[in-house]
Design a protein around this motif. Structure first.
Motif, PDB file in Angstrom:
ATOM      1  N   ALA A  13       0.940  -1.119   0.211  1.00  0.00           N
ATOM      2  CA  ALA A  13      -0.030   0.115   0.021  1.00  0.00           C
ATOM      3  C   ALA A  13       0.889   1.221   0.009  1.00  0.00           C
ATOM      4  O   ALA A  13       1.801   1.340   0.695  1.00  0.00           O
ATOM      5  CB  ALA A  13      -0.769   0.065   1.190  1.00  0.00           C
ATOM      6  N   GLY A  14       0.540   2.232  -0.911  1.00  0.00           N
ATOM      7  CA  GLY A  14       1.033   3.626  -0.945  1.00  0.00           C
ATOM      8  C   GLY A  14       2.522   3.626  -1.470  1.00  0.00           C
ATOM      9  O   GLY A  14       3.149   4.851  -1.628  1.00  0.00           O
ATOM     10  N   ILE A  15       3.088   2.358  -2.188  1.00  0.00           N
ATOM     11  CA  ILE A  15       4.514   2.603  -2.661  1.00  0.00           C
ATOM     12  C   ILE A  15       4.430   2.939  -4.169  1.00  0.00           C
ATOM     13  O   ILE A  15       3.347   2.932  -4.719  1.00  0.00           O
ATOM     14  CB  ILE A  15       4.955   1.240  -2.875  1.00  0.00           C
ATOM     15  N   ARG A  16       5.202   3.584  -4.616  1.00  0.00           N
ATOM     16  CA  ARG A  16       5.548   4.177  -5.745  1.00  0.00           C
ATOM     17  C   ARG A  16       5.312   2.970  -7.066  1.00  0.00           C
ATOM     18  O   ARG A  16       4.731   3.208  -8.068  1.00  0.00           O
ATOM     19  CB  ARG A  16       6.810   4.704  -6.138  1.00  0.00           C
ATOM     20  N   ARG A  17       5.647   1.595  -6.616  1.00  0.00           N
ATOM     21  CA  ARG A  17       5.849   0.614  -7.452  1.00  0.00           C
ATOM     22  C   ARG A  17       6.826   0.492  -8.689  1.00  0.00           C
ATOM     23  O   ARG A  17       7.280  -0.629  -8.731  1.00  0.00           O
ATOM     24  CB  ARG A  17       4.132   0.508  -8.097  1.00  0.00           C
ATOM     25  N   TYR A  18       7.117   1.528  -9.365  1.00  0.00           N
ATOM     26  CA  TYR A  18       7.922   1.711 -10.505  1.00  0.00           C
ATOM     27  C   TYR A  18       9.035   2.203 -10.065  1.00  0.00           C
ATOM     28  O   TYR A  18       9.160   3.252  -9.282  1.00  0.00           O
ATOM     29  CB  TYR A  18       7.255   2.081 -11.512  1.00  0.00           C
ATOM     30  N   GLY A  19      10.454   1.496 -10.649  1.00  0.00           N
ATOM     31  CA  GLY A  19      11.586   2.537 -10.502  1.00  0.00           C
ATOM     32  C   GLY A  19      12.445   2.098 -11.714  1.00  0.00           C
ATOM     33  O   GLY A  19      12.421   1.080 -12.305  1.00  0.00           O
ATOM     34  N   SER A  20      13.278   3.111 -12.014  1.00  0.00           N
ATOM     35  CA  SER A  20      14.120   2.930 -13.278  1.00  0.00           C
ATOM     36  C   SER A  20      15.373   3.814 -12.915  1.00  0.00           C
ATOM     37  O   SER A  20      15.347   4.706 -12.213  1.00  0.00           O
ATOM     38  CB  SER A  20      13.594   3.133 -14.491  1.00  0.00           C
ATOM     39  N   ALA A  21      16.472   3.378 -13.537  1.00  0.00           N
ATOM     40  CA  ALA A  21      17.895   4.119 -13.183  1.00  0.00           C
ATOM     41  C   ALA A  21      18.928   3.748 -14.564  1.00  0.00           C
ATOM     42  O   ALA A  21      18.875   2.578 -15.004  1.00  0.00           O
ATOM     43  CB  ALA A  21      18.394   3.853 -11.948  1.00  0.00           C
ATOM     44  N   TYR A  22      19.382   4.794 -14.875  1.00  0.00           N
ATOM     45  CA  TYR A  22      20.450   4.712 -15.754  1.00  0.00           C
ATOM     46  C   TYR A  22      21.816   4.676 -14.758  1.00  0.00           C
ATOM     47  O   TYR A  22      21.816   5.711 -13.832  1.00  0.00           O
ATOM     48  CB  TYR A  22      20.701   5.918 -16.870  1.00  0.00           C
ATOM     49  N   SER A  23      22.521   3.828 -14.825  1.00  0.00           N
ATOM     50  CA  SER A  23      23.868   3.639 -14.150  1.00  0.00           C
ATOM     51  C   SER A  23      25.198   3.646 -14.705  1.00  0.00           C
ATOM     52  O   SER A  23      25.793   2.664 -15.236  1.00  0.00           O
ATOM     53  CB  SER A  23      23.523   2.282 -13.138  1.00  0.00           C
ATOM     54  N   PRO A  24      25.890   4.756 -14.676  1.00  0.00           N
ATOM     55  CA  PRO A  24      27.009   4.850 -15.302  1.00  0.00           C
ATOM     56  C   PRO A  24      28.019   4.616 -14.285  1.00  0.00           C
ATOM     57  O   PRO A  24      28.200   4.698 -13.349  1.00  0.00           O
ATOM     58  CB  PRO A  24      27.138   6.309 -15.620  1.00  0.00           C
TER      59      PRO A  24
ATOM     60  N   GLY B 229      -1.755   5.760   1.025  1.00  0.00           N
ATOM     61  CA  GLY B 229      -2.048   4.307   1.379  1.00  0.00           C
ATOM     62  C   GLY B 229      -2.649   3.459   0.520  1.00  0.00           C
ATOM     63  O   GLY B 229      -2.958   2.133   0.833  1.00  0.00           O
ATOM     64  N   ALA B 230      -3.039   3.833  -0.785  1.00  0.00           N
ATOM     65  CA  ALA B 230      -3.753   3.124  -1.697  1.00  0.00           C
ATOM     66  C   ALA B 230      -3.050   1.995  -2.299  1.00  0.00           C
ATOM     67  O   ALA B 230      -1.671   2.281  -2.532  1.00  0.00           O
ATOM     68  CB  ALA B 230      -4.283   3.969  -2.621  1.00  0.00           C
TER      69      ALA B 230
END
Length: 196
Positions: A86-97, A186-187
């Motif tokens: 509940a309430g998390i952003r759920r998605y994540g991404s990163a460019y990592s040099p 919290g959804a």
């Protein structure tokens, strides 16, 4: 506090892991494989997830069980600490040099585990770690954490840099995805009302 403690004991490994998703990136890692310790330390530091992980594995056989089971236990701890998500952003991404290397990591805490792996190595070992086990670590982690995970090294020559860039990319993407979004109140972040 979103925390979890996992104990996993089989005929091949004996593992204790504790995490705090809302930590500061402190770690205490001991797998018996120095290079793997270094990578999980990077994961903890750059995700800001506190990780304590101790593995006693059958390294007299080979590194497979220790590598696989460390990822399974760590993924289980992440899943447990997330609870109903509940309430998390759920998605994540990163460019990592990292120097000449650039990797891209994207993930969805979907409850539907999957790994897309477009990276690789040109040498058999990094330190004493078999490089063929690195993809397997990510596969095992994604499976037990319940995440869809896409990893791609866009370019790079140095094998150490390639590996470190994908671990750091996972860390930064995971940091974003597990964060609580104050706008979600919290959804559950799904139109289905559940993740999984």
């Amino acid at each position: 506090m979103r925390t979890a403690k996992i104990a996993r004991k089989t005929g091949e490994t004996d593992i204790a892991v504790e995490i705090n998703l809302d930590g500061t990136g402190t770690y205490d890692i001991s797998t018996g494989i120095g290079f793997l310790d270094h990578m999980i330390e990077q994961l903890s530091r750059h995700s800001l997830i506190d990780v304590s992980l101790t593995v006693e594995g059958d390294l007299h056989v080979d590194q497979h069980h220790t590598t696989e089971d460390s990822a399974i236990a760590l993924g289980e701890a992440v899943a447990e600490a997330l609870g109903d998500k509940a309430g998390i952003r759920r998605y994540g991404s990163a460019y990592s040099p990292m120097d000449e290397t650039l990797s891209r990591v994207a993930l969805d805490i979907s409850g539907r585990p999957f790994l897309v792996w477009n990276s690789g190595f040109t040498q058999e070992r990094l330190g004493e770690m078999d490089t063929e086990l690195i993809q397997h670590w990510f596969h095992s982690f994604a499976g037990s954490a319940g995440i869809t995970l896409h990893i791609e090294t866009l370019y790079g020559d140095n094998n150490h840099h390639i590996c470190e860039s994908v671990f750091k990319g996972l860390a930064r993407a995971l940091r974003d995805a597990v964060e609580i979004d104050p706008r979600k109140e919290g959804a559950i972040p799904s139109t289905k009302g559940t993740l999984g």
